[in-house]
Write an enzyme that holds these catalytic residues in place. Structure first.
Site, short mmCIF file in Angstrom:
data_model
loop_
_atom_site.label_atom_id
_atom_site.label_comp_id
_atom_site.label_asym_id
_atom_site.label_seq_id
_atom_site.Cartn_x
_atom_site.Cartn_y
_atom_site.Cartn_z
N HIS A 1 -6.94 -6.34 -1.18
CA HIS A 1 -5.92 -5.31 -0.99
C HIS A 1 -4.83 -5.68 0.01
O HIS A 1 -3.70 -5.20 -0.10
CB HIS A 1 -6.59 -4.01 -0.53
CG HIS A 1 -5.65 -2.86 -0.38
ND1 HIS A 1 -4.92 -2.35 -1.45
CD2 HIS A 1 -5.29 -2.13 0.70
CE1 HIS A 1 -4.17 -1.35 -1.02
NE2 HIS A 1 -4.37 -1.20 0.27
N ASP B 1 0.86 -1.18 0.00
CA ASP B 1 0.00 0.00 0.00
C ASP B 1 0.90 1.23 0.00
O ASP B 1 1.78 1.35 -0.84
CB ASP B 1 -0.96 -0.06 1.20
CG ASP B 1 -1.96 1.08 1.24
OD1 ASP B 1 -2.94 1.04 0.48
OD2 ASP B 1 -1.76 2.02 2.05
#
Length: 327
Positions: free
Chosen positions: A300, A100
């Protein structure tokens, strides 16, 4: 071997670090809204393979120092923390692994300081030099005012929303952005309808997926107590426009160290405009790319959702980096 915890001062900032093992240095850089704990499944396998594994809480996050000035969270500051941490740990170089927001920090550090970076792995976010993310002036036109990065720009708004109940915030974000969210057949950008908040779009899960326990949620939430707990992390987003200005001089540079990219096909990031091009043309940005891996059904939270596959990819990449350095 156990994970050890301590504080260090780097680049004028106090950072909490977790570390395990001895050997060549591997730095694990977390993303939003996480901490060192997001790498809990990587410590032992990498340490047992002969690496010194260190995961900091990055500046503004969790147990590390929370700087009051929004301007203290630019990409050059974050790169400076990584380079100073390598020196503070007594190493001459490191392999960087970022997820991320940690991925842009890792990619940018490799771009700017290849002398200190033996290899770089990005999870979820591909490299997009020089600033690694498009600015709000662009994303506002692409996705509208409701795009989550635009929503994060207003000081105090998201800060208060996310801090009201940290455990609920983290549980909802972690589940809803995962590949286990049954409401999402195809990933889409996070766009908040007018009059709603981010968490309004992320309902409480009926049950947690196998990779996330209530103990995990509690471990994250413990480090996010207080009204300002999310302000530092959100200030990273409030510098994206400035990052594009500060990094403009490096336009045209490539990431010239060995590289690895891993992403889930249900990750929201893959739905963002331009990411498909970056994934297909990774070799143009990172000419020494070792592998470009897509994990089916993964959302994610790459290394948390698929620790075995990610660990195997990292160990293969680390062996490649060491062999490449020895040749």
């Amino acid at each position: 071997m156990t994970v050890r915890h301590r504080d260090v001062e780097v680049n004028g900032v106090r950072l909490h670090i977790a570390e395990q093992g001895e050997g060549p240095l591997v730095l694990l850089l977390h993303g939003f809204p996480e901490s060192w704990y997001s790498w809990r499944h990587q410590f032992a396998p990498l340490a047992e393979a002969g690496y010194r594994v260190v995961a900091p809480d990055q500046r503004g996050y969790a147990r590390s120092e929370k700087l009051k000035s929004t301007d203290a969270y630019t990409l050059p500051h974050l790169v400076g923390d990584v380079t100073a941490l390598i020196r503070e740990l007594g190493a001459s170089s490191a392999v960087l692994v970022g997820h991320d927001w940690g991925a842009p920090v890792a990619w940018a550090t490799a771009l700017l300081r290849p002398d200190l970076v033996r290899g770089v792995a990005g999870l979820s976010v591909p490299p997009a030099p020089p600033a690694m993310m498009p600015p709000p002036s662009v994303t506002r036109d692409l996705y509208g005012e409701g795009f989550y990065q635009i929503y994060f720009q207003e000081p105090g708004t998201a800060d208060a929303e996310l801090a009201q109940d940290p455990a609920a915030t983290l549980r909802r974000i972690l589940f809803n952005a995962s590949g286990d969210n049954p409401r999402v057949e195809q990933p889409e950008p996070w766009v908040i309808p007018e009059g709603q908040t981010l968490l309004d779009t992320m309902p409480e899960p009926d049950a947690l997926p196998d990779w996330l326990t209530e103990e995990d949620v509690a471990a994250f939430a413990e480090d996010y107590q207080g009204a300002d707990a999310f302000t530092g992390p959100l200030d990273w987003y409030r510098n994206i426009e400035r990052n594009n200005e500060l990094m403009a001089a490096f336009q045209g540079r490539t990431v010239d160290v060995p590289a690895l990219y891993v992403v889930g096909d249900k990750d929201m990031v893959v739905s963002l405009k331009g990411v498909d091009f970056l994934r297909e043309n990774l070799h143009l940005v990172a000419p020494r790319v070792h592998a470009n891996i897509t994990l089916a059904g993964c959302g994610h939270w790459t290394q948390q959702e698929r620790p075995e596959e990610v660990n195997a990819a990292l160990l293969d990449f680390l062996a490649h980096v060491e062999e490449d350095g020895a040749s």
